[in-house]
Design an enzyme around this catalytic site. Structure first.
Site, mmCIF file in Angstrom:
data_model
loop_
_atom_site.group_PDB
_atom_site.id
_atom_site.type_symbol
_atom_site.label_atom_id
_atom_site.label_comp_id
_atom_site.label_asym_id
_atom_site.label_seq_id
_atom_site.Cartn_x
_atom_site.Cartn_y
_atom_site.Cartn_z
ATOM 1 C CG ASN A 7 -5.091 7.550 12.501
ATOM 2 O OD1 ASN A 7 -6.118 6.881 12.353
ATOM 3 N ND2 ASN A 7 -4.326 7.916 11.494
ATOM 4 C CE LYS A 14 0.867 7.572 11.816
ATOM 5 N NZ LYS A 14 0.567 8.077 10.496
ATOM 6 N NE ARG A 93 -7.345 9.801 9.180
ATOM 7 C CZ ARG A 93 -7.073 8.767 8.401
ATOM 8 N NH1 ARG A 93 -6.465 7.711 8.888
ATOM 9 N NH2 ARG A 93 -7.416 8.787 7.143
ATOM 10 C CG HIS A 182 -6.280 11.609 1.550
ATOM 11 N ND1 HIS A 182 -6.152 11.127 0.267
ATOM 12 C CD2 HIS A 182 -5.845 10.625 2.371
ATOM 13 C CE1 HIS A 182 -5.674 9.892 0.304
ATOM 14 N NE2 HIS A 182 -5.484 9.562 1.574
ATOM 15 N N GLY A 212 -0.110 9.083 -1.487
ATOM 16 C CA GLY A 212 0.497 8.079 -0.602
ATOM 17 C C GLY A 212 0.033 6.723 -1.095
ATOM 18 N NE ARG A 243 -8.431 2.276 -1.110
ATOM 19 C CZ ARG A 243 -7.955 3.260 -0.352
ATOM 20 N NH1 ARG A 243 -7.708 4.449 -0.870
ATOM 21 N NH2 ARG A 243 -7.740 3.066 0.923
ATOM 22 C CD GLU A 386 -3.193 12.834 6.793
ATOM 23 O OE1 GLU A 386 -2.209 12.078 6.635
ATOM 24 O OE2 GLU A 386 -4.330 12.544 6.415
HETATM 25 P P1 ADP Z 1 0.076 6.221 3.492
HETATM 26 O O1 ADP Z 1 -0.980 6.585 2.503
HETATM 27 O O2 ADP Z 1 0.033 4.786 3.892
HETATM 28 O O3 ADP Z 1 0.227 7.197 4.640
HETATM 29 P P2 ADP Z 1 2.568 7.370 2.574
HETATM 30 O O4 ADP Z 1 2.073 8.758 2.472
HETATM 31 O O5 ADP Z 1 3.601 7.061 3.618
HETATM 32 O O6 ADP Z 1 1.407 6.310 2.662
HETATM 33 O O7 ADP Z 1 3.177 6.988 1.144
HETATM 34 C C1 ADP Z 1 3.603 5.693 0.842
HETATM 35 C C2 ADP Z 1 4.119 5.704 -0.581
HETATM 36 O O8 ADP Z 1 5.205 6.645 -0.672
HETATM 37 C C3 ADP Z 1 4.671 4.354 -1.014
HETATM 38 O O9 ADP Z 1 4.253 4.077 -2.340
HETATM 39 C C4 ADP Z 1 6.161 4.602 -0.985
HETATM 40 O O10 ADP Z 1 6.844 3.781 -1.905
HETATM 41 C C5 ADP Z 1 6.232 6.043 -1.415
HETATM 42 N N1 ADP Z 1 7.553 6.611 -1.127
HETATM 43 C C6 ADP Z 1 8.105 6.858 0.075
HETATM 44 N N2 ADP Z 1 9.396 7.302 -0.070
HETATM 45 C C7 ADP Z 1 9.629 7.336 -1.404
HETATM 46 C C8 ADP Z 1 10.746 7.692 -2.215
HETATM 47 N N3 ADP Z 1 11.892 8.114 -1.659
HETATM 48 N N4 ADP Z 1 10.631 7.613 -3.556
HETATM 49 C C9 ADP Z 1 9.478 7.174 -4.123
HETATM 50 N N5 ADP Z 1 8.390 6.828 -3.413
HETATM 51 C C10 ADP Z 1 8.463 6.894 -2.084
#
Ligand code: ADP
Length: 405
Positions: A7, A14, A93, A182, A212, A243, A386
């Site tokens: 990725n 990654k 990806r 996604h 996320g 966003r 993914e």
């Molecule tokens: P990305 O879209 O960058 O892959 P992720 O899927 O890793 O992101 O999601 C990141 C989000 O998930 C962040 O807002 C993070 O705060 C939230 N997050 C991760 N662990 C927790 C948790 N235990 N409680 C609440 N939010 C969480």
């Protein structure tokens, strides 16, 4: 034999290495800050005795060519990988496949040209993805390589869902339409949800919520996407980390005239300074829920806005689907933020969506059922993966069959 999944971002690479035939993860890693004065890289892997280990590197990585070389060095040092001949295939990806790609494809020169032509639709992502593809092809010219597109799953949306009510020429001449993103995650968690429920996916109406840093919802009927919240770009739809999601586009003309903001400033504002961060100054949901629970009014507002937008999309997609069998939460927020799940479903009991508070506050690494007894609709937390899905698709395109589990 192994499958490598890459990725490639604009300044990161990654990667994950899977062992065949079971697609167990042998190693996963990240090279960051490519092109910066000081790059960083790490690799997590299992050693020969089944112990989890991490390798860390800190050195300048000028470009993706060096990043791929560093990845190879780290993999060899870990002992997980000795030689390129061990690779059965490489999966990449690719963010934007436009209308051209509704399925993953084996990469050849024509595919590379097509991905390049789609770059104006994803100027930050497709060129970076392509750099990774080109460098991997130089290193491993004889290994089959597959492109798996974030947009492909959404290509089944009907015209009435993917067109904007703009002059039709915007679509026919300029390719302006909703593509959605996604897709790999939405399709993976929907299929896992159907497997979990023990029902064929073609009988189910499912809403998947990938939450996320970027966030999107998809309405899936019989395994096919009929609508999704992201649009021509990942800006549309749900409120995200930085966003805005949906807003009145005339605000941009207003701010341009009244506040003298130029296109770059407006772009920065809606993509990087809005969403949760724009409302409360913070885009990490962990910090936001903590501050909200401690009484911070802006954090509470950001959380309320995020969950309200989600609820509106769930309602809209129940209407689009006609009925609902399952709602799936995934992504860092969807998998971990019980409070978000609860607030997003609050008030939807009348349409059969009913959360069990106690189950919702449990945490599991695997699929978690959080619906109340008697809820007409299953509500599941399904961890997304993914990279695994890209590895599976790569196997499928290369004719290496393995039943999905
Ligand atoms: P990305 O879209 O960058 O892959 P992720 O899927 O890793 O992101 O999601 C990141 C989000 O998930 C962040 O807002 C993070 O705060 C939230 N997050 C991760 N662990 C927790 C948790 N235990 N409680 C609440 N939010 C969480």
């Amino acid at each position: 034999m192994k499958i490598l999944v890459l990725n490639s971002g604009s300044s990161s690479l990654k990667f994950q290495l899977f062992t065949l035939p079971g697609l167990a993860v042998a190693a996963s890693g990240l090279v960051e800050e490519i092109g910066e004065a000081r790059g960083a890289a790490h690799l997590d892997f299992m050693d020969g005795n089944g112990n989890e280990k991490t390798l860390k590197y800190s050195r300048q990585v000028l470009d993706h060519r060096q990043a791929i070389r560093l990845m190879g060095e780290m993999l060899q040092e870990s002992g997980c990988f000795s030689d390129i001949s061990e690779l059965a295939a490489i999966g990449h990806r690719v963010v934007h496949g436009g209308e051209k790609f509704s399925e993953p494809v084996k990469i050849d020169e024509a595919v590379i040209d097509a991905i390049e032509r789609l770059a104006p639709l994803a100027p930050l992502h497709n060129p970076a993805n392509l750099t990774g593809i080109r460098v991997a092809m130089e290193h491993a010219p004889d290994i089959p390589q597959v492109a798996v597109f974030d947009t492909a799953f959404h290509q089944t949306m009907p015209e009435h869902a993917y067109l904007y009510a703009l002059p039709y020429e915007c679509y026919s001449r300029n390719h302006v339409r909703r593509y959605g993103f996604h897709g790999t995650s939405h399709s993976y968690v929907a299929r896992r949800a159907a497997d979990h429920l023990g029902r064929p996916i073609d009988e189910l109406n499912i809403i998947t919520l990938h939450l996320g840093n970027g966030a999107s919802a998809a309405a899936i009927s019989g395994g096919k996407c009929i609508d999704t919240s992201m649009g021509m770009t990942p800006l549309e739809g749900l409120i995200m980390g930085t966003r805005s999601g949906d807003f009145d586009p005339a605000i941009l003309f207003y701010l341009s005239r009244e506040a003298g903001m130029d296109i770059d400033a407006l772009d920065r504002m809606v993509n990087r300074q809005s969403g949760l961060k724009g409302i409360c100054g913070e885009n990490d949901m962990r910090a936001i829920t903590k501050s909200a629970q401690e009484g911070d009014a802006r954090a509470r507002l950001a959380l309320d806005m995020f969950c309200y937008r989600l609820k509106k999309y769930i309602g809209a997609y129940v209407a689009a689907l006609g009925s609902i069998d399952c709602v799936v939460f995934t992504g860092g927020i969807g998998e971990n933020a019980a409070l978000v799940r609860q607030k997003a479903c609050e008030g939807l009991e009348a349409i059969g969506i009913r959360v069990d508070g106690e189950k919702n506050n449990t945490h599991r690494k695997d699929i978690l059922e959080i619906h109340a007894r008697g809820s007409a609709c299953a509500i599941l937390v399904v961890p997304t993966d993914e990279e695994l899905e890209i590895a599976r698709q790569t196997m499928r395109v290369c004719g290496m069959r393995r039943e999905y589990s």
